[in-house]
Design a protein around this motif. Structure first.
Motif, PDB file in Angstrom:
ATOM      1  N   ALA A  48       0.829  -1.205   0.000  1.00 38.34           N
ATOM      2  CA  ALA A  48       0.000   0.000   0.000  1.00 38.34           C
ATOM      3  C   ALA A  48       0.864   1.256   0.000  1.00 38.34           C
ATOM      4  O   ALA A  48       0.547   2.250  -0.664  1.00 38.34           O
ATOM      5  CB  ALA A  48      -0.927  -0.008   1.210  1.00 38.34           C
ATOM      6  N   VAL A  49       1.971   1.213   0.741  1.00 42.08           N
ATOM      7  CA  VAL A  49       2.887   2.355   0.771  1.00 42.08           C
ATOM      8  C   VAL A  49       3.409   2.648  -0.630  1.00 42.08           C
ATOM      9  O   VAL A  49       3.434   3.794  -1.086  1.00 42.08           O
ATOM     10  CB  VAL A  49       4.055   2.079   1.738  1.00 42.08           C
ATOM     11  N   GLU A  50       3.806   1.593  -1.334  1.00 40.56           N
ATOM     12  CA  GLU A  50       4.337   1.774  -2.685  1.00 40.56           C
ATOM     13  C   GLU A  50       3.254   2.221  -3.664  1.00 40.56           C
ATOM     14  O   GLU A  50       3.489   3.090  -4.507  1.00 40.56           O
ATOM     15  CB  GLU A  50       4.976   0.474  -3.159  1.00 40.56           C
ATOM     16  N   ALA A  51       2.056   1.633  -3.557  1.00 41.34           N
ATOM     17  CA  ALA A  51       0.965   1.984  -4.466  1.00 41.34           C
ATOM     18  C   ALA A  51       0.542   3.435  -4.288  1.00 41.34           C
ATOM     19  O   ALA A  51       0.274   4.146  -5.279  1.00 41.34           O
ATOM     20  CB  ALA A  51      -0.226   1.058  -4.234  1.00 41.34           C
ATOM     21  N   ALA A  52       0.476   3.900  -3.052  1.00 36.19           N
ATOM     22  CA  ALA A  52       0.091   5.284  -2.790  1.00 36.19           C
ATOM     23  C   ALA A  52       1.108   6.246  -3.394  1.00 36.19           C
ATOM     24  O   ALA A  52       0.739   7.284  -3.963  1.00 36.19           O
ATOM     25  CB  ALA A  52      -0.035   5.504  -1.287  1.00 36.19           C
ATOM     26  N   ARG A  53       2.368   5.889  -3.296  1.00 40.18           N
ATOM     27  CA  ARG A  53       3.401   6.754  -3.855  1.00 40.18           C
ATOM     28  C   ARG A  53       3.282   6.840  -5.371  1.00 40.18           C
ATOM     29  O   ARG A  53       3.507   7.899  -5.966  1.00 40.18           O
ATOM     30  CB  ARG A  53       4.778   6.226  -3.446  1.00 40.18           C
ATOM     31  N   ARG A  54       2.890   5.741  -5.997  1.00 39.98           N
ATOM     32  CA  ARG A  54       2.785   5.733  -7.462  1.00 39.98           C
ATOM     33  C   ARG A  54       1.724   6.705  -7.966  1.00 39.98           C
ATOM     34  O   ARG A  54       1.892   7.294  -9.031  1.00 39.98           O
ATOM     35  CB  ARG A  54       2.460   4.315  -7.966  1.00 39.98           C
ATOM     36  N   ILE A  55       0.630   6.856  -7.229  1.00 39.32           N
ATOM     37  CA  ILE A  55      -0.425   7.758  -7.718  1.00 39.32           C
ATOM     38  C   ILE A  55      -0.345   9.146  -7.076  1.00 39.32           C
ATOM     39  O   ILE A  55      -1.186  10.001  -7.346  1.00 39.32           O
ATOM     40  CB  ILE A  55      -1.833   7.167  -7.486  1.00 39.32           C
ATOM     41  N   GLY A  56       0.675   9.366  -6.248  1.00 37.41           N
ATOM     42  CA  GLY A  56       0.862  10.675  -5.649  1.00 37.41           C
ATOM     43  C   GLY A  56      -0.142  11.022  -4.573  1.00 37.41           C
ATOM     44  O   GLY A  56      -0.392  12.205  -4.303  1.00 37.41           O
ATOM     45  N   ALA A  57      -0.731  10.022  -3.939  1.00 38.94           N
ATOM     46  CA  ALA A  57      -1.698  10.285  -2.868  1.00 38.94           C
ATOM     47  C   ALA A  57      -0.990  10.809  -1.626  1.00 38.94           C
ATOM     48  O   ALA A  57       0.188  10.527  -1.395  1.00 38.94           O
ATOM     49  CB  ALA A  57      -2.468   9.019  -2.536  1.00 38.94           C
ATOM     50  N   GLU A  58      -1.732  11.574  -0.830  1.00 41.04           N
ATOM     51  CA  GLU A  58      -1.194  12.139   0.400  1.00 41.04           C
ATOM     52  C   GLU A  58      -1.876  11.517   1.615  1.00 41.04           C
ATOM     53  O   GLU A  58      -3.040  11.115   1.547  1.00 41.04           O
ATOM     54  CB  GLU A  58      -1.400  13.655   0.429  1.00 41.04           C
ATOM     55  N   VAL A  59      -1.157  11.476   2.714  1.00 36.99           N
ATOM     56  CA  VAL A  59      -1.700  10.932   3.956  1.00 36.99           C
ATOM     57  C   VAL A  59      -2.523  12.004   4.663  1.00 36.99           C
ATOM     58  O   VAL A  59      -2.025  13.101   4.943  1.00 36.99           O
ATOM     59  CB  VAL A  59      -0.579  10.428   4.878  1.00 36.99           C
ATOM     60  N   ALA A  60      -3.780  11.691   4.935  1.00 39.30           N
ATOM     61  CA  ALA A  60      -4.637  12.594   5.703  1.00 39.30           C
ATOM     62  C   ALA A  60      -4.646  12.213   7.171  1.00 39.30           C
ATOM     63  O   ALA A  60      -4.644  13.083   8.053  1.00 39.30           O
ATOM     64  CB  ALA A  60      -6.059  12.572   5.152  1.00 39.30           C
ATOM     65  N   VAL A  61      -4.692  10.906   7.446  1.00 37.30           N
ATOM     66  CA  VAL A  61      -4.742  10.412   8.822  1.00 37.30           C
ATOM     67  C   VAL A  61      -3.731   9.287   8.972  1.00 37.30           C
ATOM     68  O   VAL A  61      -3.746   8.327   8.200  1.00 37.30           O
ATOM     69  CB  VAL A  61      -6.155   9.890   9.195  1.00 37.30           C
ATOM     70  N   GLU A  62      -2.871   9.424   9.957  1.00 26.83           N
ATOM     71  CA  GLU A  62      -1.867   8.403  10.258  1.00 26.83           C
ATOM     72  C   GLU A  62      -2.317   7.698  11.529  1.00 26.83           C
ATOM     73  O   GLU A  62      -2.130   8.196  12.643  1.00 26.83           O
ATOM     74  CB  GLU A  62      -0.499   9.057  10.465  1.00 26.83           C
ATOM     75  N   LEU A  63      -2.934   6.533  11.372  1.00 19.55           N
ATOM     76  CA  LEU A  63      -3.467   5.831  12.541  1.00 19.55           C
ATOM     77  C   LEU A  63      -2.370   5.373  13.490  1.00 19.55           C
ATOM     78  O   LEU A  63      -2.596   5.233  14.695  1.00 19.55           O
ATOM     79  CB  LEU A  63      -4.301   4.633  12.088  1.00 19.55           C
ATOM     80  N   ASP A  64      -1.174   5.135  12.962  1.00 15.20           N
ATOM     81  CA  ASP A  64      -0.091   4.607  13.779  1.00 15.20           C
ATOM     82  C   ASP A  64       0.345   5.572  14.878  1.00 15.20           C
ATOM     83  O   ASP A  64       0.948   5.155  15.869  1.00 15.20           O
ATOM     84  CB  ASP A  64       1.132   4.277  12.909  1.00 15.20           C
ATOM     85  N   THR A  65       0.080   6.857  14.690  1.00 10.45           N
ATOM     86  CA  THR A  65       0.542   7.831  15.679  1.00 10.45           C
ATOM     87  C   THR A  65      -0.428   7.994  16.843  1.00 10.45           C
ATOM     88  O   THR A  65      -0.093   8.651  17.831  1.00 10.45           O
ATOM     89  CB  THR A  65       0.748   9.212  15.015  1.00 10.45           C
ATOM     90  N   ALA A  66      -1.614   7.428  16.751  1.00  6.67           N
ATOM     91  CA  ALA A  66      -2.600   7.558  17.823  1.00  6.67           C
ATOM     92  C   ALA A  66      -2.120   6.783  19.053  1.00  6.67           C
ATOM     93  O   ALA A  66      -1.718   5.626  18.940  1.00  6.67           O
ATOM     94  CB  ALA A  66      -3.953   7.033  17.371  1.00  6.67           C
ATOM     95  N   PRO A  67      -2.158   7.395  20.225  1.00  7.87           N
ATOM     96  CA  PRO A  67      -1.673   6.697  21.421  1.00  7.87           C
ATOM     97  C   PRO A  67      -2.524   5.500  21.829  1.00  7.87           C
ATOM     98  O   PRO A  67      -2.017   4.556  22.440  1.00  7.87           O
ATOM     99  CB  PRO A  67      -1.703   7.781  22.499  1.00  7.87           C
ATOM    100  N   ASP A  68      -3.807   5.517  21.484  1.00  8.55           N
ATOM    101  CA  ASP A  68      -4.717   4.432  21.865  1.00  8.55           C
ATOM    102  C   ASP A  68      -4.741   3.395  20.748  1.00  8.55           C
ATOM    103  O   ASP A  68      -5.275   3.641  19.659  1.00  8.55           O
ATOM    104  CB  ASP A  68      -6.121   4.981  22.105  1.00  8.55           C
ATOM    105  N   ARG A  69      -4.170   2.218  21.002  1.00 10.60           N
ATOM    106  CA  ARG A  69      -4.093   1.212  19.949  1.00 10.60           C
ATOM    107  C   ARG A  69      -5.458   0.657  19.562  1.00 10.60           C
ATOM    108  O   ARG A  69      -5.581  -0.017  18.540  1.00 10.60           O
ATOM    109  CB  ARG A  69      -3.141   0.078  20.339  1.00 10.60           C
TER     110      ARG A  69
END
Length: 343
Positions: free
Chosen positions: A192-213
């Motif tokens: 998914a990381v590679e596919a997003a880069r191919r179409i130039g998509a931007e990250v709106a929400v980064e779930l990994d940074t949320a303190p509550d898993r």
């Protein structure tokens, strides 16, 4: 022995099977190193990957777990679905591996906050398969992103995106984003990381940074290890030995980060950049199985969500499904072996 009694000892199977998803798993590490084959070679038991079996053998067992000699380390959506349909599986371990989960938007959209997802068209794929885990992943991931702003799926506009068979991971959703028919897409993992880069998509929400898993509970978080009740009943020693190899593999992985990256590239089909972007530093130290209260509770959260969304035929009692004894036996076996090795 009384005349009416009879032996219930079952002959050992000549083949044990394993299956795993293309993500970081102790099973994948152990298979790469040849440790599973070595563990059972003296017993005359062949250990085979379901992914390498011909279609007539593999069938859909990765999802249904109808093959009694199968160990499965994979997504929880198919595992819960199989159990909800009455398949006699048991949950013997859970892992939690942080795998990048994000909501993507088109470049220049200005969407940078979960609260801005309100009212937007969110891509929800629809695949023509027995259990549409892709759809479940999207709904769960989008629900987690919305929850960061105190919102639910009812506050947005889910849009069905038909996905063609063999079209590639996230391909239909990312195409819909690129073409403007949806405003946001949930993706996860290395490809998914590679596919997003191919179409130039931007990250709106980064779930990994949320303190509550709990916001990151999804198909792979937590990830279950399951076995069939028949194998556990007839050969608990084989189950304990298999799990002991996985525990050993997780320990080995913690000390060999470069080797884990190599194995992950082979498992995921992604390049080094995709793997590095998908898995947080230190992920090689988090492949260990357990059945902790926290992980069982997180799986219960996922079960409630999936049942509420109609993915499960019936509710699954997670505590009744879980059997901690095989993992206890595996740890004891590994401790004995290491003690003997130390002399």
């Amino acid at each position: 022995m009384p005349s009416h009694a009879r032996s219930t000892v079952q002959a050992a199977p000549d083949t044990l099977w394993f299956t795993r998803c293309p993500v970081p798993t102790a099973t994948g590490i152990a298979a790469d190193q040849g440790w599973l084959a070595r563990e059972f070679a003296a017993d005359g038991i062949t250990v085979r990957s379901l992914q390498d079996a011909p279609p007539e053998v593999a069938a859909d067992h990765h999802y249904t777990h109808a093959l009694t000699g199968l160990f499965r380390e994979g997504g929880n959506v198919p595992a819960l679905w199989a159990r909800s349909r009455g398949e006699r599986t048991r949950l013997v371990g859970l892992t939690w591996i942080e795998e990048r989960q994000v909501v993507l938007v088109r470049a220049g959209s200005g969407i940078t906050d979960p609260g801005q997802l309100r009212g937007l068209r969110l891509a929800v794929p629809r695949h023509g398969i027995g259990i549409d885990f892709w759809r479940a992943m999207a709904l769960s991931g989008l629900n987690g992103a919305l929850a960061l702003a105190g919102l639910t799926l009812d506050d947005a506009r889910p849009v069905d995106v038909p996905a063609a068979p063999g079209g590639g991971q996230w391909a239909a959703e990312l195409a819909a984003l690129r073409d403007g028919t949806v405003d946001a897409v949930y993706v996860k993992g290395a490809l998914a990381v590679e596919a997003a880069r191919r179409i130039g998509a931007e990250v709106a929400v980064e779930l990994d940074t949320a303190p509550d898993r709990r916001t990151r509970v999804n198909n792979g978080t937590p990830r279950p290890v399951t076995v069939h009740q028949s194998l556990l009943d007839d050969h608990p020693d084989l189950v304990a030995r298999f799990l002991a190899v996985l525990l050993d593999a997780a320990d080995w992985a913690a000390e060999h980060p470069a080797e884990v990256v190599r194995i992950l590239q082979a498992e995921t089909g992604a390049g080094a950049e995709g793997v590095a972007g998908a898995y947080a530093p230190g992920s090689h130290r988090t492949l260990h199985l357990d059945l902790s209260e926290e992980r069982l509770g997180l799986l219960e959260q996922q079960e409630r969500f999936l049942h509420g969304q109609g993915f499960l035929d019936a509710a699954v009692d997670i505590r009744a499904w879980a059997d901690p004894e095989p993992l206890r036996a595996a740890r004891a076996l590994l401790d004995r072996r290491r003690g003997a090795a130390r002399g």
